[in-house]
Design a protein around this motif. Structure first.
Motif, PDB file in Angstrom:
ATOM      1  N   CYS A  21     -32.476 -12.000  27.306  1.00 36.10           N
ATOM      2  CA  CYS A  21     -33.621 -11.179  27.689  1.00 36.10           C
ATOM      3  C   CYS A  21     -34.840 -11.460  26.833  1.00 36.10           C
ATOM      4  CB  CYS A  21     -33.276  -9.696  27.595  1.00 36.10           C
ATOM      5  SG  CYS A  21     -32.074  -9.177  28.834  1.00 36.10           S
ATOM      6  N   SER A  22     -34.603 -11.973  25.594  1.00 35.63           N
ATOM      7  CA  SER A  22     -35.735 -12.196  24.709  1.00 35.63           C
ATOM      8  C   SER A  22     -36.615 -13.336  25.179  1.00 35.63           C
ATOM      9  CB  SER A  22     -35.229 -12.491  23.289  1.00 35.63           C
ATOM     10  OG  SER A  22     -34.519 -13.715  23.264  1.00 35.63           O
ATOM     11  N   ASN A  23     -36.082 -14.235  26.002  1.00 42.66           N
ATOM     12  CA  ASN A  23     -36.881 -15.345  26.521  1.00 42.66           C
ATOM     13  C   ASN A  23     -37.504 -14.945  27.843  1.00 42.66           C
ATOM     14  OD1 ASN A  23     -38.002 -17.778  27.149  1.00 42.66           O
ATOM     15  ND2 ASN A  23     -36.069 -18.699  27.811  1.00 42.66           N
ATOM     16  N   ASP A  24     -38.593 -14.152  27.755  1.00 43.25           N
ATOM     17  CA  ASP A  24     -39.203 -13.657  28.982  1.00 43.25           C
ATOM     18  C   ASP A  24     -40.482 -14.403  29.315  1.00 43.25           C
ATOM     19  OD1 ASP A  24     -40.670 -10.608  27.543  1.00 43.25           O
ATOM     20  OD2 ASP A  24     -40.808 -12.722  26.976  1.00 43.25           O
ATOM     21  N   ASP A 214     -42.159 -15.634  50.229  1.00 37.60           N
ATOM     22  CA  ASP A 214     -41.084 -15.633  51.223  1.00 37.60           C
ATOM     23  C   ASP A 214     -40.120 -16.798  50.996  1.00 37.60           C
ATOM     24  OD1 ASP A 214     -41.979 -13.361  52.492  1.00 37.60           O
ATOM     25  OD2 ASP A 214     -43.146 -14.440  53.999  1.00 37.60           O
ATOM     26  N   LEU A 215     -40.663 -17.949  50.638  1.00 35.56           N
ATOM     27  CA  LEU A 215     -39.822 -19.130  50.413  1.00 35.56           C
ATOM     28  C   LEU A 215     -38.889 -18.918  49.222  1.00 35.56           C
ATOM     29  CD1 LEU A 215     -39.054 -22.030  51.107  1.00 35.56           C
ATOM     30  CD2 LEU A 215     -41.033 -22.807  49.784  1.00 35.56           C
ATOM     31  N   ALA A 216     -39.385 -18.240  48.196  1.00 36.22           N
ATOM     32  CA  ALA A 216     -38.591 -18.039  46.982  1.00 36.22           C
ATOM     33  C   ALA A 216     -37.415 -17.087  47.194  1.00 36.22           C
ATOM     34  CB  ALA A 216     -39.488 -17.519  45.867  1.00 36.22           C
ATOM     35  N   LYS A 217     -37.354 -16.439  48.345  1.00 34.99           N
ATOM     36  CA  LYS A 217     -36.216 -15.561  48.656  1.00 34.99           C
ATOM     37  C   LYS A 217     -34.976 -16.366  49.036  1.00 34.99           C
ATOM     38  CE  LYS A 217     -39.326 -11.918  50.318  1.00 34.99           C
ATOM     39  NZ  LYS A 217     -39.836 -11.202  51.519  1.00 34.99           N
ATOM     40  N   GLY A 303     -41.469 -14.559  39.913  1.00 31.67           N
ATOM     41  CA  GLY A 303     -41.378 -13.122  40.117  1.00 31.67           C
ATOM     42  C   GLY A 303     -40.343 -12.732  41.149  1.00 31.67           C
ATOM     43  N   VAL A 304     -40.058 -13.655  42.061  1.00 29.25           N
ATOM     44  CA  VAL A 304     -39.026 -13.417  43.071  1.00 29.25           C
ATOM     45  C   VAL A 304     -37.662 -13.861  42.561  1.00 29.25           C
ATOM     46  CG1 VAL A 304     -38.251 -13.967  45.423  1.00 29.25           C
ATOM     47  CG2 VAL A 304     -40.693 -13.652  44.948  1.00 29.25           C
ATOM     48  N   ASN A 305     -37.615 -15.039  41.945  1.00 32.51           N
ATOM     49  CA  ASN A 305     -36.348 -15.577  41.433  1.00 32.51           C
ATOM     50  C   ASN A 305     -36.642 -16.517  40.273  1.00 32.51           C
ATOM     51  OD1 ASN A 305     -33.889 -16.758  40.892  1.00 32.51           O
ATOM     52  ND2 ASN A 305     -33.429 -17.290  43.016  1.00 32.51           N
ATOM     53  N   ASN A 306     -36.411 -16.053  39.069  1.00 36.76           N
ATOM     54  CA  ASN A 306     -36.722 -16.831  37.874  1.00 36.76           C
ATOM     55  C   ASN A 306     -35.844 -18.063  37.723  1.00 36.76           C
ATOM     56  OD1 ASN A 306     -38.317 -17.133  35.419  1.00 36.76           O
ATOM     57  ND2 ASN A 306     -36.420 -16.661  34.319  1.00 36.76           N
ATOM     58  N   ASN A 307     -34.752 -18.138  38.495  1.00 36.63           N
ATOM     59  CA  ASN A 307     -33.853 -19.289  38.386  1.00 36.63           C
ATOM     60  C   ASN A 307     -34.304 -20.480  39.225  1.00 36.63           C
ATOM     61  OD1 ASN A 307     -31.965 -18.111  36.597  1.00 36.63           O
ATOM     62  ND2 ASN A 307     -31.122 -16.922  38.284  1.00 36.63           N
ATOM     63  N   ALA A 353     -49.333 -29.532  33.165  1.00 33.39           N
ATOM     64  CA  ALA A 353     -47.934 -29.958  33.009  1.00 33.39           C
ATOM     65  C   ALA A 353     -47.077 -28.906  32.321  1.00 33.39           C
ATOM     66  CB  ALA A 353     -47.878 -31.272  32.225  1.00 33.39           C
ATOM     67  N   ASP A 354     -47.672 -28.139  31.425  1.00 34.45           N
ATOM     68  CA  ASP A 354     -46.899 -27.143  30.683  1.00 34.45           C
ATOM     69  C   ASP A 354     -46.540 -25.917  31.518  1.00 34.45           C
ATOM     70  OD1 ASP A 354     -49.632 -26.552  30.740  1.00 34.45           O
ATOM     71  OD2 ASP A 354     -49.536 -25.339  28.919  1.00 34.45           O
ATOM     72  N   HIS A 355     -46.985 -25.879  32.761  1.00 31.04           N
ATOM     73  CA  HIS A 355     -46.627 -24.778  33.655  1.00 31.04           C
ATOM     74  C   HIS A 355     -45.575 -25.191  34.686  1.00 31.04           C
ATOM     75  CE1 HIS A 355     -49.688 -22.054  32.120  1.00 31.04           C
ATOM     76  NE2 HIS A 355     -50.515 -23.065  32.109  1.00 31.04           N
ATOM     77  N   LEU A 356     -44.994 -26.368  34.504  1.00 30.30           N
ATOM     78  CA  LEU A 356     -44.023 -26.896  35.462  1.00 30.30           C
ATOM     79  C   LEU A 356     -42.647 -26.999  34.833  1.00 30.30           C
ATOM     80  CD1 LEU A 356     -46.141 -29.916  36.814  1.00 30.30           C
ATOM     81  CD2 LEU A 356     -46.075 -27.581  37.730  1.00 30.30           C
ATOM     82  N   ASP A 357     -41.613 -26.933  35.684  1.00 28.03           N
ATOM     83  CA  ASP A 357     -40.248 -27.220  35.253  1.00 28.03           C
ATOM     84  C   ASP A 357     -39.872 -28.671  35.531  1.00 28.03           C
ATOM     85  OD1 ASP A 357     -39.883 -24.511  34.578  1.00 28.03           O
ATOM     86  OD2 ASP A 357     -39.322 -24.027  36.644  1.00 28.03           O
ATOM     87  N   PHE A 358     -40.503 -29.243  36.539  1.00 33.01           N
ATOM     88  CA  PHE A 358     -40.227 -30.642  36.876  1.00 33.01           C
ATOM     89  C   PHE A 358     -41.403 -31.160  37.700  1.00 33.01           C
ATOM     90  CE2 PHE A 358     -37.921 -34.407  38.214  1.00 33.01           C
ATOM     91  CZ  PHE A 358     -37.039 -34.614  37.167  1.00 33.01           C
ATOM     92  N   LEU A 359     -41.633 -32.471  37.618  1.00 30.88           N
ATOM     93  CA  LEU A 359     -42.725 -33.099  38.350  1.00 30.88           C
ATOM     94  C   LEU A 359     -42.207 -34.331  39.068  1.00 30.88           C
ATOM     95  CD1 LEU A 359     -46.353 -33.628  37.247  1.00 30.88           C
ATOM     96  CD2 LEU A 359     -45.052 -35.653  37.861  1.00 30.88           C
ATOM     97  N   LEU A 360     -42.530 -34.444  40.354  1.00 30.49           N
ATOM     98  CA  LEU A 360     -42.202 -35.634  41.137  1.00 30.49           C
ATOM     99  C   LEU A 360     -43.447 -36.495  41.243  1.00 30.49           C
ATOM    100  CD1 LEU A 360     -40.018 -34.111  44.000  1.00 30.49           C
ATOM    101  CD2 LEU A 360     -39.251 -35.314  41.937  1.00 30.49           C
TER     102      LEU A 360
END
Length: 463
Positions: A21-24, A214-217, A303-307, A353-360
């Protein structure tokens, strides 16, 4: 004794909850998406599935989806990227914000363009998720972002929100071309047949964010934004954007757009020795617009799915990418030190770039330019991207094996095989566009040979 065990396990559980939880901070992903540099695991291999190009194969056939995803899995791909919002702007998933796609243009065996109709009622994206996950593939969804209409200049008419809803006309981009400053809906040139939205417009941004919500659901492993950009150098010159630019720089620009940019300017032409007085600040403003939207889009998805892994697709040609208003580099990369002709000192602050998890990364060189150290070679594109991303995000580059230039005498199948090593050994993965080309030219065994060679070298390195 049972109480001792109970308190011990309760302490461990509480500690794990506290740590998780500390890594928010939504900018810091708390999962491992591969990469191989530190843990020795193989790097991911992505294959893109374009919506329009593959529509006639998949729109009404789950069997075809399973057939081709099985091929992709057996070839050595680990991830698929399913395009679920083609450039006409409707979607191939359930959304309350936008209509679902009913038909897309294609080239039937009989020749001549036609529309392919979707009659199936099952969920297109969900079919890829179910099949892909069953096969052990990671499934990512991609959307074309700032687009909402197509004009089919070969006689099929038009499709999309901008054509069916006149009240959204002001959402369309305004272009600065030789015939004047015009709403793109009034321009019939082929290069403007895909109708872009104005990324500056806040109502447009909210519309796209609602689609992303909607897509993130869905149970996707990742979401990638394509065409999260302006429609080239000529876009956007609306009065709306004019005022936003003035707010940004804190002064009036009365001679607009002449003091910003000449008509029909292209990033692929050499810049003139004398540039308009506000040209560089204009480029800075545009990359800030896209940077800030990326931040909002990430927040919407997380905000919909952090995973869900959040990323973008971009072209690797950074030296020209200012033309679409995108700075995909790290904000630590000092763009103006390398490109003083067009980048201000502040341009670097809007690297996202620092706002991404991966870049294609579309490393779209010609078939005879696989190796090298410069742009417009696949290897060079991937190497140079690493220098610009500066460790902020993992990335996978690779070829377009269907639309690339193939000079006479080129061994194309050998080139396809070589793209794997040139890309994956100079980044954090391999990315190939598009599955339609794999099927059309039967490149499966060639890509597999390249992936097998990479995996074999990985195994040897562990010995």
């Amino acid at each position: 004794m049972k109480k001792v065990y109970f308190y011990f396990f309760w302490f461990i559980f509480s500690l794990s909850v506290f740590v998780s939880c500390s890594n928010d901070d939504p900018k810091i992903p708390d999962w491992d998406w591969g990469g191989g540099e530190t843990d020795g695991d193989a790097k991911p291999r992505y294959i893109w599935i374009d919506a329009a190009a593959n529509f006639s194969d998949y729109a009404n056939s789950k069997e075809n989806i399973e057939r081709d995803l099985t091929l992709a899995k057996n070839t050595g791909f680990t991830d698929i990227v399913v395009d679920v919002r083609p450039t006409m702007g409707d979607v191939l998933f359930k959304s309350s914000a936008v209509q679902e796609v009913k038909k897309l243009d294609y080239w039937p065996e009989s020749g001549g363009y036609a529309f392919y109709e979707r009659t199936a009622t099952w969920d297109y994206l969900q079919a890829f998720i179910d099949t892909g996950h069953k096969l052990g593939l990671k499934v990512h969804a991609a959307i074309n972002t700032f687009v909402a209409g197509n004009s089919y200049l070969y006689g099929l008419g038009e499709q999309g929100l901008l054509f069916r809803d006149e009240t959204k006309r002001d959402w369309a981009t305004t272009v600065n071309i030789g015939s004047g400053v015009k709403n793109v809906m009034d321009v019939s040139e082929d290069k403007y047949s895909t109708k872009f939205l104005n990324p500056v417009n806040e109502d447009v941004q909210e519309y796209i964010l609602s689609i992303l919500g909607d897509l993130a659901k869905y149970d996707v492993d990742g979401i990638f934004l394509d065409r999260c950009r302006f429609d080239g150098m000529t876009s956007d010159f609306s009065e709306y954007t004019h005022k936003k630019f003035e707010e940004y720089i804190g002064e009036k620009v009365t001679n607009f757009p002449a003091d910003v940019m000449e008509p029909d300017m292209s990033e692929y032409n050499a810049l003139p020795s004398a540039l308009p007085p506000y040209f560089k600040r204009w480029l800075e403003f545009r990359v800030k617009v896209i940077h800030d939207f990326i931040v909002k889009a990430r927040q919407k998805v997380k905000g919909v799915n952090n995973n869900i892994q959040f990323g973008v697709y971009v072209g690797a040609w950074y030296s020209n990418y200012y033309g679409v208003g995108v700075n995909w580099a790290s904000p630590k990369y000092n763009t103006s030190a390398y490109y003083p002709k067009w980048a201000t000192a502040k341009y670097m602050e809007y690297g996202y770039a620092d706002h991404l998890d991966f870049l294609l990364l579309g490393a779209y060189a010609s078939a005879d330019k696989i190796t090298g150290s410069t742009e417009w070679t696949i290897e060079g594109f991937c190497k140079l991207a690493g220098e610009k991303l500066m460790g902020d995000v993992k990335y996978a580059g690779g070829p377009d094996v269907g639309n690339w230039t193939v000079p006479a005498g080129t061994d194309v199948k050998a080139a396809v095989k070589q793209t794997v090593g040139a890309s994956i050994n100079n980044g954090n993965g391999y990315f190939l566009f598009d599955i339609i080309h794999m099927k059309k030219y039967n490149y499966w065994s060639d890509v597999k040979a390249g992936i097998d060679l990479y995996l074999a070298s990985l195994e040897n390195s562990k010995k």
